[in-house]
Design a protein around this motif. Structure first.
Motif, mmCIF file in Angstrom:
data_model
loop_
_atom_site.group_PDB
_atom_site.id
_atom_site.type_symbol
_atom_site.label_atom_id
_atom_site.label_comp_id
_atom_site.label_asym_id
_atom_site.label_seq_id
_atom_site.Cartn_x
_atom_site.Cartn_y
_atom_site.Cartn_z
ATOM 1 N N LEU A 45 0.693 -1.042 0.131
ATOM 2 C CA LEU A 45 -0.229 -0.082 0.004
ATOM 3 C C LEU A 45 0.925 1.380 -0.042
ATOM 4 C CD1 LEU A 45 -2.748 -1.076 2.530
ATOM 5 C CD2 LEU A 45 -3.221 -0.536 0.075
ATOM 6 N N SER A 46 1.808 1.342 0.764
ATOM 7 C CA SER A 46 2.971 2.254 0.726
ATOM 8 C C SER A 46 3.596 2.499 -0.742
ATOM 9 C CB SER A 46 3.807 2.296 1.905
ATOM 10 O OG SER A 46 3.349 2.179 3.103
ATOM 11 N N VAL A 47 4.077 1.590 -1.182
ATOM 12 C CA VAL A 47 4.419 1.823 -2.562
ATOM 13 C C VAL A 47 3.437 2.427 -3.462
ATOM 14 C CG1 VAL A 47 5.205 0.481 -4.625
ATOM 15 C CG2 VAL A 47 6.331 -0.086 -2.334
ATOM 16 N N ALA A 48 2.321 1.984 -3.498
ATOM 17 C CA ALA A 48 1.223 2.564 -4.256
ATOM 18 C C ALA A 48 1.266 4.077 -3.904
ATOM 19 C CB ALA A 48 0.045 1.671 -3.897
ATOM 20 N N LYS A 49 1.094 4.411 -2.554
ATOM 21 C CA LYS A 49 1.041 5.668 -2.241
ATOM 22 C C LYS A 49 2.305 6.679 -2.700
ATOM 23 C CE LYS A 49 0.259 5.453 2.468
ATOM 24 N NZ LYS A 49 -0.407 5.887 3.633
ATOM 25 N N ALA A 50 3.421 6.116 -2.721
ATOM 26 C CA ALA A 50 4.632 6.834 -2.970
ATOM 27 C C ALA A 50 4.385 6.901 -4.449
ATOM 28 C CB ALA A 50 5.587 5.856 -2.902
ATOM 29 N N GLY A 51 4.104 5.817 -5.161
ATOM 30 C CA GLY A 51 3.900 6.138 -6.762
ATOM 31 C C GLY A 51 2.899 7.264 -7.292
ATOM 32 N N MET A 52 1.820 7.273 -6.424
ATOM 33 C CA MET A 52 0.813 8.391 -6.576
ATOM 34 C C MET A 52 1.388 9.692 -6.286
ATOM 35 S SD MET A 52 -2.484 6.469 -5.126
ATOM 36 C CE MET A 52 -3.971 7.693 -5.354
ATOM 37 N N ILE A 53 2.161 9.822 -5.261
ATOM 38 C CA ILE A 53 2.931 11.042 -4.945
ATOM 39 C C ILE A 53 3.805 11.391 -6.127
ATOM 40 C CG2 ILE A 53 4.474 12.109 -3.411
ATOM 41 C CD1 ILE A 53 2.954 10.630 -1.048
ATOM 42 N N MET A 54 4.698 10.551 -6.760
ATOM 43 C CA MET A 54 5.690 10.626 -7.643
ATOM 44 C C MET A 54 5.059 10.955 -8.808
ATOM 45 S SD MET A 54 9.030 8.454 -6.814
ATOM 46 C CE MET A 54 8.204 6.802 -6.932
ATOM 47 N N ASN A 55 4.220 10.287 -9.206
ATOM 48 C CA ASN A 55 3.561 10.871 -10.709
ATOM 49 C C ASN A 55 2.693 11.989 -10.491
ATOM 50 O OD1 ASN A 55 3.015 10.069 -13.245
ATOM 51 N ND2 ASN A 55 0.937 9.099 -12.570
ATOM 52 N N TRP A 56 2.023 12.085 -9.486
ATOM 53 C CA TRP A 56 1.145 13.456 -9.726
ATOM 54 C C TRP A 56 1.419 14.738 -8.936
ATOM 55 C CZ3 TRP A 56 -1.671 8.635 -9.885
ATOM 56 C CH2 TRP A 56 -2.424 8.393 -11.152
ATOM 57 N N PHE A 57 1.880 14.461 -7.752
ATOM 58 C CA PHE A 57 2.212 15.497 -6.747
ATOM 59 C C PHE A 57 3.800 15.958 -7.343
ATOM 60 C CE2 PHE A 57 -0.313 15.163 -3.027
ATOM 61 C CZ PHE A 57 -1.416 15.332 -3.596
ATOM 62 N N MET A 58 4.553 15.154 -7.675
ATOM 63 C CA MET A 58 6.122 15.508 -8.251
ATOM 64 C C MET A 58 6.427 15.584 -9.722
ATOM 65 S SD MET A 58 8.018 13.084 -5.268
ATOM 66 C CE MET A 58 9.649 13.981 -4.990
ATOM 67 N N HIS A 59 4.896 15.239 -10.262
ATOM 68 C CA HIS A 59 4.861 15.371 -11.816
ATOM 69 C C HIS A 59 6.097 14.496 -12.502
ATOM 70 C CE1 HIS A 59 3.289 19.531 -10.180
ATOM 71 N NE2 HIS A 59 2.332 18.801 -10.705
ATOM 72 N N LEU A 60 6.561 13.338 -11.898
ATOM 73 C CA LEU A 60 7.443 12.608 -12.405
ATOM 74 C C LEU A 60 7.058 11.908 -13.939
ATOM 75 C CD1 LEU A 60 10.410 11.924 -11.991
ATOM 76 C CD2 LEU A 60 9.724 9.864 -10.853
ATOM 77 N N GLY A 61 5.461 11.837 -13.754
ATOM 78 C CA GLY A 61 5.068 11.219 -15.078
ATOM 79 C C GLY A 61 5.093 12.243 -16.315
ATOM 80 N N THR A 62 5.216 13.275 -15.919
ATOM 81 C CA THR A 62 5.263 14.396 -17.183
ATOM 82 C C THR A 62 6.766 14.728 -17.844
ATOM 83 O OG1 THR A 62 5.278 16.259 -15.736
ATOM 84 C CG2 THR A 62 3.175 15.677 -16.457
ATOM 85 N N GLU A 63 7.743 14.147 -16.798
ATOM 86 C CA GLU A 63 9.223 14.484 -17.136
ATOM 87 C C GLU A 63 9.591 13.499 -18.440
ATOM 88 O OE1 GLU A 63 10.832 16.684 -16.034
ATOM 89 O OE2 GLU A 63 9.966 17.076 -14.040
#
Lengths: 206, 99
Positions: B46-64
């Motif tokens: 569950l924590s890895v899922a949360k970390a993934g969401m934070i990185m993708n949407w809050f840290m915008h890693l998905g748009t890099e």
């Protein structure tokens, strides 16, 4: 004439293959190295737990777990206001950016006050980094090291946020600075997402 | 203006998901749903899922750029995965009763 590097189409060529500024690259590299630091500490905590027969599970639902959950909520909410701040600075709305950064500072400060309170309560119960009343001394060593290092990050983050807020208000700091500061703050939140279950939730008393 | 509202709404939804996943973690732990070993796996997933969401949407890693993400994440994941190599030794200590 400069020859086109081979496979340039894979990374769009040019002199900036990552497409990010040096400041942002630096912050990401720091965060990756910091992830390894926290990862190593968390995994050594799990190692100590598996190898110790008398690993304690001392945290009752009230007050420890309730306060830790509230702290989690503070950090998650401060991450939300930080992402609003980054969004506002991207639009060029400096006032909204500063306002949201200050909300983020409030969330982080609330986290620190609650956490300091938790530490003081445990210390009053006789918990020390080298011993505790419940069992394996490594438990309290892991607890203070992990939460302490995280608290140092939160405290540093609060100073960083205030510097960026001041600079954004005066126009000295750019959108990139706000964004990079946001990366750091989200990382502090992300690390807590691992410390909270591992230190607190795995130690809920029976 | 419209895109501003839609991105704010996305962030708010991500926040709701993160709080919701934390709530699930709390219920699992409070009710002692699993044995400790399985609980650690469930909470970490569950924590890895949360970390993934934070990185993708809050840290915008998905748009890099993909090259950037591929430079940062695989080495990190590999190093952290290698650290789990210590675990057989922890079980050995537990079985020896070395404490």
């Amino acid at each position: 004439m400069i020859a086109t590097p081979p496979a340039a189409h894979l990374w769009n060529g040019g002199s900036s293959p990552y497409g990010v500024g040096h400041k942002k690259l630096g912050m990401w590299l720091f965060l990756v190295s910091d992830s390894i630091t926290f990862g190593a500490l968390l995994i050594s905590c799990m190692y100590a737990r598996v190898s110790s027969p008398n690993w304690p599970t001392p945290f009752p639902a009230w007050p420890s777990i309730a306060f830790a959950s509230l702290m989690t909520l503070c950090l998650l909410t401060s991450s939300l206001t930080m992402v609003f701040a980054v969004d506002a600075s991207k639009r060029g709305d400096r006032r909204a950016a500063v306002r949201n950064i200050l909300w983020t500072v409030l969330g982080g400060a609330a986290f620190m006050v609650l956490h300091a309170n938790e530490w003081l309560r445990l210390i009053a119960e006789g918990v020390r980094p080298w011993s505790n009343p419940w069992g394996a001394p490594l438990f309290s060593a892991a607890f203070f090291t992990l939460t302490g290092l995280h608290m140092v990050h939160v405290f540093t983050g609060l100073i960083y946020l205030l510097i960026v807020a001041t600079g954004t208000r005066s126009g000295k700091r750019t959108h990139e600075d706000v964004e990079i500061c946001g990366l750091y703050w989200h990382f502090v939140d992300l690390v807590w997402m691992f410390i909270f279950p591992l230190i607190y939730l795995m130690s809920v008393s029976q | 203006m419209n895109s501003e509202h839609s991105s704010s709404r996305t962030y708010a939804w991500i926040w709701i998901y993160l709080v919701g996943l934390t709530g699930i973690e709390l219920v699992l732990a409070y009710r002692h749903v699993f044995t400790p070993g399985l609980m650690m796996v469930a909470l970490m997933a569950l924590s890895v899922a949360k970390a993934g969401m934070i990185m993708n949407w809050f840290m915008h890693l998905g748009t890099e750029r993909l090259t950037f993400v591929l430079t940062l994440l695989p080495p990190l994941i590999l190093v952290l995965a290698l650290l789990f190599g210590f675990f057989p030794d922890a079980y050995r200590l537990a079985q020896l009763g070395a404490h």
